[in-house]
Every structure is written in structure tokens, then in C-alpha cells.
Scaffold this active site. Structure first.
Site, PDB file in Angstrom:
ATOM      1  CG  HIS A 164      -1.957  -1.030   1.211  1.00  0.00           C
ATOM      2  ND1 HIS A 164      -3.058  -0.934   0.404  1.00  0.00           N
ATOM      3  CD2 HIS A 164      -2.088  -2.207   1.878  1.00  0.00           C
ATOM      4  CE1 HIS A 164      -3.832  -1.992   0.570  1.00  0.00           C
ATOM      5  NE2 HIS A 164      -3.262  -2.777   1.466  1.00  0.00           N
ATOM      6  CB  CYS A 213      -2.468   3.517  -4.232  1.00  0.00           C
ATOM      7  SG  CYS A 213      -3.551   2.163  -3.831  1.00  0.00           S
TER       8      CYS A 213
END
Lengths: 402, 532
Positions: A164, A213
């Protein structure tokens, strides 16, 4: 600050000029420059594959990393040249309905865990500090060889990171982050060590792939030469996962890595596919996010860079044509052979029980633990209670205690 | 009353102003420098000027050469000239268009009595034996014996212990000098690019592995301990100046090569062609356990006894002809040799067949591979020079000298670049902490580099090599010390986030009061002007 900067820059220029004129056997820029334009001058390949997320619902990050690991091994990089860091154990996770497997495809088509996975950094050992230590080589001397990145200035290194992330950072283990500046500085340190040519933790060329991301923010700050970077999404976009599996209950892979893997499955050690094809993998229609890449720091044209330059391994081999003449000493050989035979008969096999002081281990007395004063929480709680009591009833009630 | 009150308030105001000024003064003069000093990263002092001076270090190698003339080789009148010394400087071009200044200090002298005896003996071996004993040759020095052209020791050749024999009718200065020109580059011609040689390290680990993929058919026995004791250890002792070597061995069963050999019906044997060789190593490597052996570079030597179904197995070179040694090697990794079991041993059809490995043949190949891995190759011989073969140890002293020279130069280059990189890095990234022990390692490294350069310039090769190894070890210890990562990244915005809540509440009243004082004083300056 500006003065020191310009001074240091001048010193760097001077040092470089002096270094080049120094009569040492340093890098052969003059002769090999022409070659380097067309071929990568690397002699070995390394791969650092990092999965930074823990917890069961981040199954897909572990599956991503293991899939890349499988491809890289298939294309020839041996385990001794791969540093695999997995932040959590999915295969033996108590929530895994199919233990000892990690699947990368729905309907359990492909088990990427296999029989011969060698994880070098596992679970809580995957930290920002350990990752940076691996890259820069500043490892404590007790670290085993398999946990080191023993690259030299002729190594092509593939670095794959997944987890992440956000704008300018990547999250490790849900508790800390690595920023893009730290990563750029680490690569700069590796580059600075390049001019030496033995185990020097540097690189010839580096391919950095990140699947998180806002992944493109991680390569924005690179400033060392010979780095090519790919990311699964631009700043402001999220990288999405591919497909959930109803039997296992989680998403199995991320989209970008899934399509990269499909692409890599068609590569074999002899293929001539180049980097431009890798850049085309996973267009926005399939990936929903826009993959990005950065090649301005790279010296060669991406269309001349083979996929196998980073994902495969080249091993230079030479036929041995000469021998040396040794004098045969048959007498000594025979006598030593006889000695060995006699030794074998005389030696009794050692019994396991006799080698270990089992009696001592079983009948050990429990160690007396040192007494520690009560912890802060208990103390604080009691202090609070007493304070409230005296506030309510006044200090004169203390006499009831003493 | 009002005036007294006004005077009192005036005093108060003045006192207040003084107090505010004093606070500001303390904060700025004392507080700011104190804060700056206590929050800067600790950096022990490093000899930056010396490090940049290392770059300009000119390497000079000195070779002490002794030229010995026998009685018959020199006419009497020329003998008067002996002994004398000549110094001859030369720039030897290395690869990559770099040069090293080399200084040959030639001392000409007459032969001593025992040398005369030795050189007049009948055969070369006797001469060698007699010359070898009394003299202890220092590493890096060279002795040339000039014998007459009628001597029985001709044809000319180069004996192994760092001495040369040459014959010339008249030992004119010119003639001898001419012969130097093409003889001495022998020592400084690195034929291999240095990156493919075994890396320089303090120690090396050599592992001999016997791979037996078919224990049902072959019961292989190899006397590795004896072979190591007999053949490998002397070689490693001779090479001992280049590092510490440790040897171990293992036997692996059911270890296959990753490549299927092809059948060649013409010779009814199996073969592995050159293109499949790079893929042989990777599947085997994981089973060798080389990563557990040690932290030193590992060199693996594998002896593969092919399985019965694939016997005999030959390695083909690019022309399709079977290789004589049946072996190949990979730079920086090691070598593999395929040992075919003699078909005669299968006559007794009881399996498994006992196979005794001929260690001499195997060790000849392995030691040759070891030499190649270290870059000790056959040099290009100048004309009119014959090379006598290697001694029983497998290594000639001049080969060792050459290796040590090359490695010393390489070590010095490495140490210098490491130190320079460290200095540059410290300039670029301002948050790296340098502790005292790291600084002491840097000082040690700088001193060792300087010492090594001095020793090379004065011709002491052994101590120069040791000093250069020390330099590399110290510089690597300093650069790769784990503590250098300590405060690596401390970004500016985080610094602000930490210090603003501490300093802002304190700074705002001080600044505001200073501003107020300044404005009032300015007003009071202007007032008298206006009234005037």
C-alpha cells in the site's frame, strides 16, 4: 549552504578529473562505450522482491511478489541471487482454506508457493531499515549470505515492490513508511560505490517496478543514472486488484502485476523482447489506472534493452582447454586409502543421545525472574483513583489511611 | 502626583523594554547557537584533504633487478666495469589506456663462485637446484643470469624462480637494454578484464563437490583428502600471499545437471554442447550449500559422474569436437568436470559398480581452472624465450609476483575510490553520522594506502600487498559500517513539524515585543524632529 554546495560540486569535479587521470585500472569507459550503447555490460543478475503488507486481506501482495519470484527463477536467476522479503505468511496463515498454497489465479489454477520458495526476510524482519540496509550493504557482520545483496558494479538489479502506498511513500507493515527521497538516496549510495569492482553493493543498471497506489510518485525523486522505473499508477490514481476468489475469500492479484505476469510467461531465456513491450503492458482499459515509466536516467534506449537483461540471468562459461602437469604419487595414495579404511572400522557411530546433555536440559530449574516494580499503567490508575478520592472528600481524610 | 505616576510608569515601561530586549538577546545569542550545536549530526573529523590527495597519488612500481654475468660471457676488459647500477624508468601501458610508471633498478655484478658452478653444470635442472638453495629471493625481485653462448645450458629458457637466463656475446649496455623492452611487459599485461577474475578478498573458500546422480549404478570413491593434501595444499601454500584459503569437500547424491544431454550416434556417446552449458550451473547451485559455507567468496569445483543411462558424456566446444579435459569453468564461480566411468568396469554386471576416481587427472584440471579463475594465464612469450613448465606446486614465483602486483594496484584503486565516495557522500547527504570508530578506520585506510604506495615505490612487494589489503579492509569497514544509516533521512518538513510547537509559542511574544520597541523608538526619534 549555497557556498558549501558549490564547493562540494567543484570538489566533485576535481576529484573526478583526478580520478580519471590516476594511473589505476578503473572502469574502461573509453573502450567499452561503443559496446555499452548496444549491449548491457552486465555479468550477473540480482533481484530484490519486496512485499510490504501484512494481514490476511493483503493476500494479493504476497501473491504478486511470489509470482514475480517464480518468473525470475524460471528465467534463470538462482536463489542465491534473489533477496525475497515477504511481510506476512499467507501460505501457512490460519485463515488460509488451502494451506501451503498461494494462488495467483482464480479457480486455483496456479500455485505460486511451490516446493522451493526461499524467503530471505520474513514477517517482522521486513522493515524499512532492513530494506535500506540490504540495498546499501550496511548490514551487521553476522548476517548470512542469503540475506545479503552481494551485487557488484556489473550487476543488473531488478527491484520489485508492492504493497500500500501513497503520494511519495510506501507503507511497510502498517506501521512505518519509506519515502521516495530515502529510496533515491539509497540508490545514489549504491551508485557512488560503483567505481569499485568487487562485492561492492552497487549496480550496473537497475530496473525498479512498483505496484501500489500512486506508484509513480515513488520514482519521481530518483537522480542516479542507469535507473529505469515502472509503476502501476500515476499520482492521484489507485492501483486496483484483479479478481477475488470466492473459495479463498480474498483478492488474489493486483491488475498490473497480473498482466505483467501474463507478459512474462511468454518470455523464455532466449527471447529478444525489449522494454518497450513491457511499457505497453496493461493499458488503461485493462488496468483502470495508467501505468507509468521513467527512462530519462537510463543511458540506453529502451528498445535495445532486453527483458532478459533484468529478469533472466547470464552466466559466462568458458571451456577449460589447458591443464597442468602433476606428478603422480601412487604410493602415498595407496597408503592413505588403507588408513581411511582402517579408520572407518575403528570409529563407532556417535549416538544422538550421548551428544546432547538431555538430562541437564530436562531437569533444569526455572530461572528466578528479576523483580520489576509495577508498570506505569497500574501506577497511573491508582494515582488517578487516589487523586479523585481526595479531591472529592478533602485532604483531611488522609488520617483514615494512616 | 500624575507626574510621579507618569514617571513610575515610564520607569516600568523602560524596565519592561530592557527585560524584553534581554530575553531576546539571550534567546538569540545563547539559545540559537546552543540548539544548532546540540541538534547537528555528530561527525568525527575526517582527513578530507588527505583523501582528495590520494587521488593524485602517482603509483610507482620498483623492480629490483640483478644481472649476473658469468666469467665466460664477458670479455675481460668489460669485466672491469662491473659492478655498477643503472636505473631505468619506463611507463608500462596497462589496459584501458592507463599507465603505471615502472622503475627498474638494475644492479650488474659478477657471478659468485657457487653461481659459476651452478651455471656451468650440465643440465638445467641441476643449475636450477643449485641456484635456488642459497638465495632467498625477495618477492618482486628479478635476477638475470647472462651466460656465454657456448654454454651447455642453451637453448635459452626462463626458469621458474624469478630469474632469467640469457646469452649475449658482448654485454653491451645497449644490447641488454634492448632485451628488457620486450621481456618485462611479461609482468604487466593483464589479459583478462579484471571484472571477470575472482574478486580480491582477504580469504577464499574452495569447495570440491562430487556429484553422483546414479548411486544405484556407480559407487564412487574419491580420495579427496589425500588429493587435497598432496596437490591442492602445496598450490594454495604457494598462493598463500594472495589470501587465506580454506578447503572443504562434499558428496551429493541424486544431483542432476539441469540439462538433458543429447545422443550422438556417430560416437555412441552423449554430449553437452556449448550453448547449454550456462544452464547447467543454476539448478545445481542451490544444492551446493555454498551460501552457508562462509562470508568469503566461494569457488566451487564439481566433479560429475554421469549416470549409466547417459554414459559416456562429453562436452563439445563450438566446433562440435569433444573437449580434451571434459571440463568448463565460469568466472567468479568455479568449474565443472565430467568424469566418465571406464566402460571396462561394467564387465562384471553387478551393479553398483565401484568407481575409483583418478585424482591426479581430476586435480590437474581443477588446479588449471583455479589458475584461470585467478587470472594466472600463460603470458605471451617474447621471441627467443622458452618457458620451463610449472614446478610441482603448479605455480611459479613470477606468476605469483604478477598476481600480487596486479592485486596491489587493484586494491589501492578500490580503497581510494571507496574513500573518495565516502567523502562525496558525506558532502551530498548531510544527515549521515560518523562515529569515532568509523573515523579511525578512515585514518587507518588513508595511512595504509600511503604506506602501500611507498612500499611499491621502494620495491617491497610483499609488504605493499599486505598494506593494500589492509587499506581495502579498513575503507570497506568504514564505508559499510551499519551505523552510517543512523539518521539517514530527516526531511525538512518533519524538522519544522517538530520544532515549531516548541519554539513558536516562545518566539512570538519576543518578536512582537521587539517589533513594538523598535516602532516606539522610531517614533520617539521622529518626534523631536517634528517639534523642531
Amino acid at each position: 549552504m549555497a557556498v558549501t554546495d558549490s564547493l562540494s560540486r567543484a570538489a566533485t569535479v576535481l576529484a573526478t578529473v583526478l580520478l580519471l587521470s590516476f594511473g589505476s585500472v578503473a572502469a574502461s569507459h573509453i573502450e567499452d562505450q561503443a559496446e555499452q550503447f548496444f549491449r548491457s555490460g552486465h555479468t550477473n543478475n540480482w533481484a530484490v522482491l519486496v512485499c510490504t503488507s501484512r494481514f490476511w486481506f493483503n493476500y494479493r501482495h504476497v501473491a504478486n511478489t511470489l509470482s514475480v519470484y517464480r518468473s525470475v527463477k524460471r528465467l534463470g536467476i538462482p536463489d542465491s541471487h534473489i533477496v525475497l522479503m515477504l511481510a506476512d505468511d499467507m501460505a501457512c496463515n490460519p485463515r488460509n482454506p488451502k494451506p501451503a498454497t498461494v494462488f495467483s489465479h482464480k479457480n486455483m489454477e496456479l500455485n505460486v508457493y511451490g516446493d522451493d520458495v526461499e524467503v530471505d526476510y520474513r514477517s517482522y524482519e521486513v522493515t524499512v531499515e532492513n530494506f535500506l540496509r540490504v540495498l546499501t550493504g550496511r548490514i551487521p557482520p553476522s548476517t548470512p549470505r542469503s540475506k545479503r545483496l552481494l551485487s557488484d558494479d556489473r550487476s543488473n538489479i531488478l527491484i520489485y515492490m508492492t504493497g500500500h502506498g501513497g503520494n511519495g511513500f510506501l507503507k511497510f507493515q502498517d506501521s512505518e513508511e519509506i519515502t521516495n527521497i530515502e529510496l533515491a538516496d539509497a540508490f545514489e549510495q549504491m551508485w557512488q560505490k560503483r567505481r569499485c569492482y568487487h562485492f561492492s553493493f552497487s549496480y550496473n543498471e537497475l530496473l525498479f517496478i512498483i505496484d501500489t497506489c500512486q506508484g509513480a510518485s515513488m520514482y519521481e525523486r530518483f537522480y542516479s543514472p542507469n535507473i529505469m522505473a515502472l509503476a502501476s499508477s500515476q499520482v492521484g490514481e489507485d492501483s486496483l486488484s484483479h479478481q477475488p476468489d470466492p473459495a479463498i475469500g480474498v483478492h488474489l492479484m493486483d491488475r498490473y502485476t497480473f498482466y505483467v505476469l501474463e507478459f512474462l510467461e511468454e518470455i523464455n531465456p532466449a527471447s529478444q523482447t525489449n522494454m518497450n513491450d513491457l511499457f505497453q503492458v496493461c493499458p488503461k482499459s485493462l488496468c483502470v489506472s495508467t501505468p507509468g515509466h521513467r527512462t530519462d536516467l537510463f543511458q540506453r534506449d529502451p528498445k535495445n534493452v532486453l527483458i532478459t537483461d533484468f529478469f533472466g540471468s547470464v552466466r559466462k562459461v568458458e571451456i577449460t582447454t589447458e591443464t597442468i602437469k602433476l606428478q603422480q604419487d601412487s604410493e602415498i595414495m595407496e597408503s592413505s586409502y588403507k588408513e581411511d579404511q582402517m579408520d572407518e572400522k575403528l570409529m563407532e557411530p556417535l549416538k544422538y543421545a550421548e551428544q546432547l546433555p538431555v538430562a541437564q536440559i530436562i531437569h533444569q530449574k526455572p530461572k528466578l525472574k528479576d523483580w520489576h516494580p509495577p508498570g506505569g499503567f497500574i501506577l497511573g490508575l491508582w494515582a488517578l483513583i487516589i487523586m479523585v478520592f481526595f479531591k472529592t472528600y478533602g485532604i483531611k481524610h488522609m488520617k483514615f489511611i494512616f | 502626583m500624575a507626574a510621579a505616576g507618569a514617571a513610575a510608569t515610564h520607569l516600568e515601561v523602560a524596565r519592561g523594554k530592557r527585560a524584553a530586549l534581554f530575553f531576546a538577546a539571550v534567546a538569540i545569542v545563547l539559545g540559537l547557537p546552543l540548539w544548532w550545536k546540540t541538534t547537528e549530526t555528530y561527525r568525527a573529523s575526517l582527513p578530507y584533504s588527505q583523501i582528495s590527495g590520494l587521488n593524485a597519488l602517482q603509483l610507482r612500481l620498483m623492480v629490483p633487478v640483478t644481472v649476473v654475468f658469468t666469467r665466460e660471457s664477458v670479455p675481460l676488459d668489460d669485466q672491469e666495469k662491473l659492478p655498477f647500477t643503472v636505473v631505468h624508468e619506463r611507463e608500462i601501458p596497462l589496459k584501458y589506456k592507463m599507465k603505471i610508471k615502472c622503475r627498474f633498478q638494475k644492479a650488474y655484478r659478477r657471478a659468485l663462485d657457487h653461481e659459476e658452478e651452478a651455471l656451468s653444470s650440465g643440465s638445467v635442472q641441476e643449475a636450477e637446484a643449485m641456484l635456488d638453495e642459497p638465495q632467498e629471493q625477495a618477492e618482486g625481485s628479478l635476477t638475470v643470469y647472462v651466460i656465454s653462448e657456448h654454454s651447455s645450458l642453451l637453448p635459452q629458457f626462463c626458469p621458474p624462480f624469478g630469474s632469467m637466463m640469457e646469452s649475449s656475446p658482448i654485454p653491451e649496455e645497449k644490447q641488454v637494454q634492448l632485451s628488457w623492452e620486450y621481456r618485462l611487459p611479461l609482468f604487466f599485461d593483464p589479459q583478462e578484464p579484471l571484472t571477470s577474475l575472482t574478486p580480491v578478498s582477504v580469504g577464499y573458500e574452495i569447495t570440491f563437490s562430487l556429484l553422483n546422480p546414479d548411486p544405484k549404478s556407480h559407487d564412487v570413491y574419491w580420495d579427496i583428502e589425500g588429493a587435497v593434501r598432496r596437490y591442492v595444499q602445496p598450490f594454495l601454500n604457494a598462493l598463500g600471499a594472495a589470501g587465506n584459503f580454506s578447503v572443504d569437500s562434499q558428496i551429493l547424491y541424486y544431483a542432476m545437471l539441469g540439462v538433458n544431454p543429447r545422443f550422438d550416434s556417430a560416437s555412441s556417446s552423449y554430449y553437452l554442447d556449448m550453448h547449454s552449458l550456462p544452464h547447467v550451473i543454476n539448478p545445481v547451485e542451490s544444492r551446493l550449500g555454498s551460501s552457508a559455507a562462509s562470508l568469503y567468496p566461494v569457488l566451487n569445483f564439481l566433479l560429475y559422474v554421469p549416470e549409466l543411462a547417459h554414459s559416456p558424456l562429453y562436452i563439445q566446444d563450438k566446433d562440435g569436437a569433444p573437449v580434451a579435459t571434459n571440463a568448463f569453468h565460469s568466472p567468479r564461480w568455479g568449474g565443472i568436470m565430467v568424469y566418465n566411468v571406464d566402460s571396462k568396469t561394467y564387465n562384471a554386471s553387478v551393479l553398483p559398480v565401484r568407481v575409483e576416481v583418478d585424482m591426479v587427472r581430476v586435480m590437474e584440471v581443477f588446479l588449471a581452472q583455479l589458475r584461470l579463475l585467478f587470472g594466472i594465464a600463460q603470458p605471451q612469450l617474447p621471441p627467443k624465450c622458452l618457458l620451463s613448465g610449472p614446478t610441482s606446486e603448479g605455480l611459479m614465483t613470477w606468476e605469483l609476483d604478477r598476481l600480487l602486483w596486479a592485486r596491489s594496484v587493484e586494491n589501492l584503486a578500490t580503497a581510494t575510490t571507496t574513500l573518495t565516495s565516502l567523502a562525496q557522500l558525506l558532502g551530498k547527504i548531510s544527515n549521515i553520522v560518523i562515529k569515532d570508530d568509523v573515523a579511525s578506520e578512515v585514518y587507518k585506510a588513508v595511512a595504509a594506502v600511503q604506506k602501500s604506495a611507498e612500499e611499491l615505490a621502494s620495491g617491497h612487494l610483499a609488504s605493499a600487498f599486505v598494506a593494500s589489503q589492509e587499506a581495502v579492509t579498513s575503507s570497506e569497514l568504514a564505508f559499510f559500517d551499519p551505523s552510517l544509516l543512523h539518521l539517514l533521512y530527516f526531511p525538512d518538513d518533519q524538522k519544522f513539524a517538530i520544532y515549531i510547537p516548541l519554539f513558536l509559542p516562545m518566539a512570538v511574544p519576543i518578536l512582537l515585543s521587539l517589533v513594538k520597541i523598535f516602532l516606539e523608538t522610531r517614533k520617539s526619534w521622529r518626534k523631536p524632529e517634528k517639534t523642531d
